[in-house]
Design a protein around this motif. Structure first.
Motif, PDB file in Angstrom:
ATOM      1  N   CYS A 114      36.759  34.553  30.270  1.00 15.07           N
ATOM      2  CA  CYS A 114      36.374  34.278  31.657  1.00 15.07           C
ATOM      3  C   CYS A 114      37.577  34.387  32.590  1.00 15.07           C
ATOM      4  O   CYS A 114      37.447  34.886  33.707  1.00 15.07           O
ATOM      5  CB  CYS A 114      35.711  32.909  31.766  1.00 15.07           C
ATOM      6  N   ALA A 115      38.746  33.950  32.138  1.00 17.75           N
ATOM      7  CA  ALA A 115      39.956  34.083  32.952  1.00 17.75           C
ATOM      8  C   ALA A 115      40.253  35.561  33.203  1.00 17.75           C
ATOM      9  O   ALA A 115      40.584  35.959  34.326  1.00 17.75           O
ATOM     10  CB  ALA A 115      41.136  33.402  32.273  1.00 17.75           C
ATOM     11  N   ASP A 116      40.105  36.381  32.171  1.00 13.03           N
ATOM     12  CA  ASP A 116      40.341  37.821  32.315  1.00 13.03           C
ATOM     13  C   ASP A 116      39.295  38.477  33.220  1.00 13.03           C
ATOM     14  O   ASP A 116      39.613  39.386  33.984  1.00 13.03           O
ATOM     15  CB  ASP A 116      40.359  38.505  30.951  1.00 13.03           C
ATOM     16  N   ARG A 117      38.058  38.028  33.134  1.00  7.72           N
ATOM     17  CA  ARG A 117      37.009  38.568  34.006  1.00  7.72           C
ATOM     18  C   ARG A 117      37.343  38.257  35.468  1.00  7.72           C
ATOM     19  O   ARG A 117      37.178  39.105  36.350  1.00  7.72           O
ATOM     20  CB  ARG A 117      35.650  37.990  33.641  1.00  7.72           C
ATOM     21  N   ASP A 118      37.822  37.047  35.734  1.00  8.47           N
ATOM     22  CA  ASP A 118      38.200  36.668  37.089  1.00  8.47           C
ATOM     23  C   ASP A 118      39.359  37.537  37.583  1.00  8.47           C
ATOM     24  O   ASP A 118      39.333  38.044  38.705  1.00  8.47           O
ATOM     25  CB  ASP A 118      38.592  35.192  37.123  1.00  8.47           C
ATOM     26  N   LEU A 119      40.371  37.724  36.735  1.00  9.41           N
ATOM     27  CA  LEU A 119      41.514  38.560  37.107  1.00  9.41           C
ATOM     28  C   LEU A 119      41.067  39.986  37.399  1.00  9.41           C
ATOM     29  O   LEU A 119      41.512  40.608  38.372  1.00  9.41           O
ATOM     30  CB  LEU A 119      42.558  38.532  35.991  1.00  9.41           C
ATOM     31  N   ALA A 120      40.156  40.511  36.593  1.00  6.49           N
ATOM     32  CA  ALA A 120      39.645  41.866  36.810  1.00  6.49           C
ATOM     33  C   ALA A 120      38.937  41.981  38.158  1.00  6.49           C
ATOM     34  O   ALA A 120      39.044  43.008  38.836  1.00  6.49           O
ATOM     35  CB  ALA A 120      38.695  42.259  35.684  1.00  6.49           C
ATOM     36  N   ARG A 121      38.243  40.927  38.555  1.00  7.07           N
ATOM     37  CA  ARG A 121      37.568  40.948  39.857  1.00  7.07           C
ATOM     38  C   ARG A 121      38.581  41.045  40.996  1.00  7.07           C
ATOM     39  O   ARG A 121      38.326  41.704  42.002  1.00  7.07           O
ATOM     40  CB  ARG A 121      36.692  39.716  40.024  1.00  7.07           C
TER      41      ARG A 121
END
Length: 66
Positions: free
Chosen positions: A22-29
């Motif tokens: 989820c942290a990586d998904r947020d960073l990707a956004r």
């Protein structure tokens, strides 16, 4: 506290997220522009475009502070 991405309970090592995924998904956004801070100054877009063009011409030169 719940994860802002999936709503699961957060884990202390990934706060405010529940896991690395989820942290990586947020960073990707942030990287792909899904999240953006709006500008009220019309000149900001020109400044950013000029800075990006300069960076493309001189990739090894550090950015100039404004």
């Amino acid at each position: 506290m719940n994860c802002p991405i999936c709503g699961k309970k957060t884990q202390i090592e990934f706060r405010p997220f529940c896991c690395k995924r989820c942290a990586d998904r947020d960073l990707a956004r942030w990287f792909n522009g899904s999240y953006a801070v709006p500008s009220v100054d019309a000149d900001d877009a020109d400044d950013i475009e000029n800075a990006m063009e300069e960076a493309a011409r001189n990739p090894d030169r550090p950015a100039k502070p404004h």
